[in-house]
Enzyme design. Structure first.
Site, PDB file in Angstrom:
ATOM      1  N   ARG A  90       0.816  -1.212   0.000  1.00 27.32           N
ATOM      2  CA  ARG A  90       0.000   0.000   0.000  1.00 27.32           C
ATOM      3  C   ARG A  90       0.851   1.265   0.000  1.00 27.32           C
ATOM      4  O   ARG A  90       1.698   1.447   0.878  1.00 27.32           O
ATOM      5  CB  ARG A  90      -0.929  -0.020   1.224  1.00 27.32           C
ATOM      6  N   HIS A 149     -10.150   3.221  -1.076  1.00 24.24           N
ATOM      7  CA  HIS A 149     -10.242   3.565   0.357  1.00 24.24           C
ATOM      8  C   HIS A 149     -10.648   5.019   0.516  1.00 24.24           C
ATOM      9  O   HIS A 149     -10.059   5.892  -0.095  1.00 24.24           O
ATOM     10  CB  HIS A 149      -8.886   3.339   1.055  1.00 24.24           C
ATOM     11  N   LYS A 176     -13.142  -4.192  -3.954  1.00 22.07           N
ATOM     12  CA  LYS A 176     -12.997  -3.881  -2.524  1.00 22.07           C
ATOM     13  C   LYS A 176     -13.224  -2.391  -2.293  1.00 22.07           C
ATOM     14  O   LYS A 176     -12.555  -1.554  -2.911  1.00 22.07           O
ATOM     15  CB  LYS A 176     -11.604  -4.261  -2.001  1.00 22.07           C
ATOM     16  N   SER A 235      -4.579  -3.339  10.723  1.00 19.89           N
ATOM     17  CA  SER A 235      -4.095  -2.719   9.488  1.00 19.89           C
ATOM     18  C   SER A 235      -5.073  -1.643   9.020  1.00 19.89           C
ATOM     19  O   SER A 235      -4.811  -0.929   8.073  1.00 19.89           O
ATOM     20  CB  SER A 235      -3.890  -3.776   8.396  1.00 19.89           C
ATOM     21  N   LYS A 320     -31.931   5.828  26.783  1.00 16.91           N
ATOM     22  CA  LYS A 320     -33.117   5.156  27.343  1.00 16.91           C
ATOM     23  C   LYS A 320     -34.373   6.021  27.312  1.00 16.91           C
ATOM     24  O   LYS A 320     -35.481   5.521  27.146  1.00 16.91           O
ATOM     25  CB  LYS A 320     -32.838   4.714  28.785  1.00 16.91           C
ATOM     26  N   ASP A 358     -34.971  -2.892  33.498  1.00 15.74           N
ATOM     27  CA  ASP A 358     -33.901  -2.436  34.406  1.00 15.74           C
ATOM     28  C   ASP A 358     -34.278  -2.593  35.869  1.00 15.74           C
ATOM     29  O   ASP A 358     -33.492  -3.066  36.681  1.00 15.74           O
ATOM     30  CB  ASP A 358     -33.602  -0.943  34.177  1.00 15.74           C
ATOM     31  N   MET A 458     -17.121   4.491  36.151  1.00 13.88           N
ATOM     32  CA  MET A 458     -17.047   3.452  35.105  1.00 13.88           C
ATOM     33  C   MET A 458     -15.710   3.549  34.393  1.00 13.88           C
ATOM     34  O   MET A 458     -15.144   4.628  34.264  1.00 13.88           O
ATOM     35  CB  MET A 458     -18.194   3.653  34.098  1.00 13.88           C
ATOM     36  N   ALA A 481     -24.894   0.817  39.762  1.00 17.14           N
ATOM     37  CA  ALA A 481     -25.323   0.262  38.465  1.00 17.14           C
ATOM     38  C   ALA A 481     -24.137   0.016  37.529  1.00 17.14           C
ATOM     39  O   ALA A 481     -24.231  -0.762  36.584  1.00 17.14           O
ATOM     40  CB  ALA A 481     -26.329   1.193  37.795  1.00 17.14           C
ATOM     41  N   TYR A 483     -20.989  -1.716  36.190  1.00 20.67           N
ATOM     42  CA  TYR A 483     -20.450  -3.072  36.431  1.00 20.67           C
ATOM     43  C   TYR A 483     -19.103  -3.290  35.754  1.00 20.67           C
ATOM     44  O   TYR A 483     -18.574  -4.383  35.760  1.00 20.67           O
ATOM     45  CB  TYR A 483     -21.465  -4.153  36.025  1.00 20.67           C
TER      46      TYR A 483
END
Length: 536
Positions: A90, A149, A176, A235, A320, A358, A458, A481, A483
């Site tokens: 390339r 591309h 492609k 890649s 939500k 929930d 989180m 809440a 996890y």
């Protein structure tokens, strides 16, 4: 290797054995491992790894080599490769690393063909001339992939259609097209082009928002997808690992009839939902796949992916509440809560139904925690009755927990960064409101319950907590809440002050039971869900 028009292979026919004699595959889409290394020795080692990973072929990126002696090195690579080879060299102008003479580059690709390569990839810009130059010299099973591309965006369907025609006109054996996803809905255009293509086509969309193109190409008839040998060593942006393709997404078992499910969120990459559901789908013999869906605009997403093949979704932060407005019908409980975390597309007419699962998972887990702490029997009614229940956050999950606690007879207090939002929710469910700043000084009584429903703490922000440690001593039970990680800083500090802690994993597993049943019509494999999540 003969090309197969993927659209002529029905899901019932055309089971193929993979190159390595692995399990039968329901689809003809190949898995290609990109090989990038700065030396031939390293490339040979990686090829052996690719074979062991059960890839179908390797893409040898010649532009990643530091020193390259074409005749000698190509011979070694082709002779020592245990899998079919695709050679790519390339240039910088197409996003690669080769910055040298163009004639020399194309000579190398011609040489690869002569020495026995199975495929070469040549860029659209130079393909016409190149293919003309090999006319009549092409080995029988050798194929030319002509690639384009776009690192900025994904063009319109019309422009993509014209691009396919342009690539075909060069004499390409395989088309492609790689584009870039600015929004997840961009991928739908590549699916449309792929599924209607009359020629073998590789259609992939780069970036996290394009991930589904690399998994679902097998459903829409793509010729191949790229899977990496190691996480992060890619890649092109957004490539999954071969291990994830095979073991997380059950890639070989996906076909035209596979139903698509997913977790809609932003961020969403941290979610363990795909692990949970795909394992359960596989065990139950259910023809579905569950994917991460990084969605910016929920309404546009649902409008774009409107086919009944996109059969159901889990919904997480921040979608939500918007989900309530996007559904054709909303379950009364979800309507009272004002948040939907599960969307089902009815197969008969494509209508969207919204539910909230929930509150069930979280409230049951909190009740179990209190019963264990106080040795109460479950016959004695809810241990939440009469308790002061403090909810941090006024978003979708906050609404669900406040609603659930209120239903069980708790007195509810909402704490939020912006007091107005806390007040709004408190008015709806009949409770009190605080700003998050005032919460640390709030202790009208001991033995309160605390539930964090924000994303504070989180991954990757694991050092954050919504509450100072010394304020946690007034609580008998703390629920988070979040996890990922399983034990957040909030939970760790709460446990140190003597509180019972309940991890978000409990809520996650609990809400998943009902969603699985809605998705599949089958009973939830509760033991399996627990086993799967215990690994995390």
């Amino acid at each position: 290797m003969d090309t197969v028009n993927p659209l002529l292979v029905s899901s019932a026919s055309g089971l193929k054995m993979d190159v390595n004699g692995g399990e039968m595959s329901k689809n003809p889409t190949l898995i290609c491992a990109p090989i990038m290394a700065d030396s031939i020795d390293k490339m040979v080692t990686l090829m052996a790894k690719a074979k062991a990973s059960t890839a179908d072929l390797v893409e040898i990126r010649l532009d990643s080599l530091k020193n390259f002696n074409p005749f000698e090195d190509l011979n070694v690579l082709i002779k020592q490769c245990p899998l079919p080879t695709l050679f790519t060299y390339r240039p910088v102008w197409e996003g690669g690393q080769y910055g040298g003479d163009e004639k020399k580059r194309l000579d190398v690709l011609r040489l690869a063909m002569e020495l026995g390569a199975d495929y070469i990839d040549v860029e659209l810009k130079v393909a016409h001339e190149f293919i003309k130059s090999i006319g009549g010299k092409k080995p029988e099973k050798f194929q030319v992939i002509v690639s384009s591309h776009n690192y900025q965006s994904t063009p319109s369907v019309e422009e993509l259609g014209n691009l396919v025609v342009k690539i075909q006109s060069t004499g390409a054996d395989i088309v492609k097209i790689a584009t870039t996803a600015i929004d997840i809905t961009d991928v739908a255009r590549i699916f449309q082009i792929t599924v209607h293509s009359q020629v073998p086509i590789i259609g992939l969309v780069m970036g996290e928002r394009g991930l589904i193109s690399r998994i679902l190409c097998t459903k829409f008839g793509g010729y191949l997808t790229f899977g990496t040998l190691e996480a992060g060593v890619v890649s092109a942006p957004g490539q999954p690992t071969i291990n994830d393709l095979l073991n997380l997404y059950n890639f070989r078992q996906l076909g035209p009839d596979t139903k698509v499910y997913g977790i809609i969120g932003k961020p969403v990459g941290h979610s363990k939902s795909p692990v949970l559901y795909n394992e359960a789908f596989k065990s139950a013999g259910f023809n579905g796949v569950f994917v991460h869906l990084l969605v910016d605009d929920l309404e546009m997403f649902l409008r774009t992916y409107s086919s009944t093949d996109f059969a159901g979704f889990s919904c997480t932060i921040p979608h939500k509440e918007t989900a309530v407005k996007c559904c054709d019908e909303v379950d009364p409980v979800a309507k009272s809560i004002g948040a939907v975390n599960c969307i089902i597309r009815r197969q008969s007419d494509g209508k969207l139904f919204g539910y909230n699962t929930d509150y069930i998972g979280a409230i049951s887990a909190i009740e179990d925690g209190l019963q264990a702490r106080y040795n109460m029997s479950s016959a004695a009614g809810s241990p939440l009755a009469g308790k002061l229940f403090v909810v941090i956050g006024a978003g979708g999950a906050g609404k669900a927990l406040a609603y659930g606690a209120k239903q069980k007879g708790a007195r509810v207090v909402i704490a939020n960064r912006t007091y107005e939002r806390a007040r709004e929710l408190a008015n709806v469910i009949g409770g009190d409101a605080l700003s998050l700043d005032d919460l640390a000084r709030f202790h009208p009584e001991d033995g309160m319950i605390l539930a964090n429903t924000t994303s504070i703490g989180m991954q990757p922000n694991i050092d954050q907590t919504p509450m100072p440690k010394d304020a946690l001593k007034y609580y008998s039970l703390v629920f988070d809440a979040v996890y990922t990680p399983k034990i957040t800083r909030l939970l760790r500090e709460a446990e140190e002050t003597g509180a019972t802690i309940v991890s978000g994993l409990e809520m996650f597993i609990g809400q998943a039971y009902e969603q699985f049943e809605r998705f599949t019509g089958l009973p939830a494999p509760k033991e399996q869900f627990r086993r799967t999540m215990s690994k995390y």
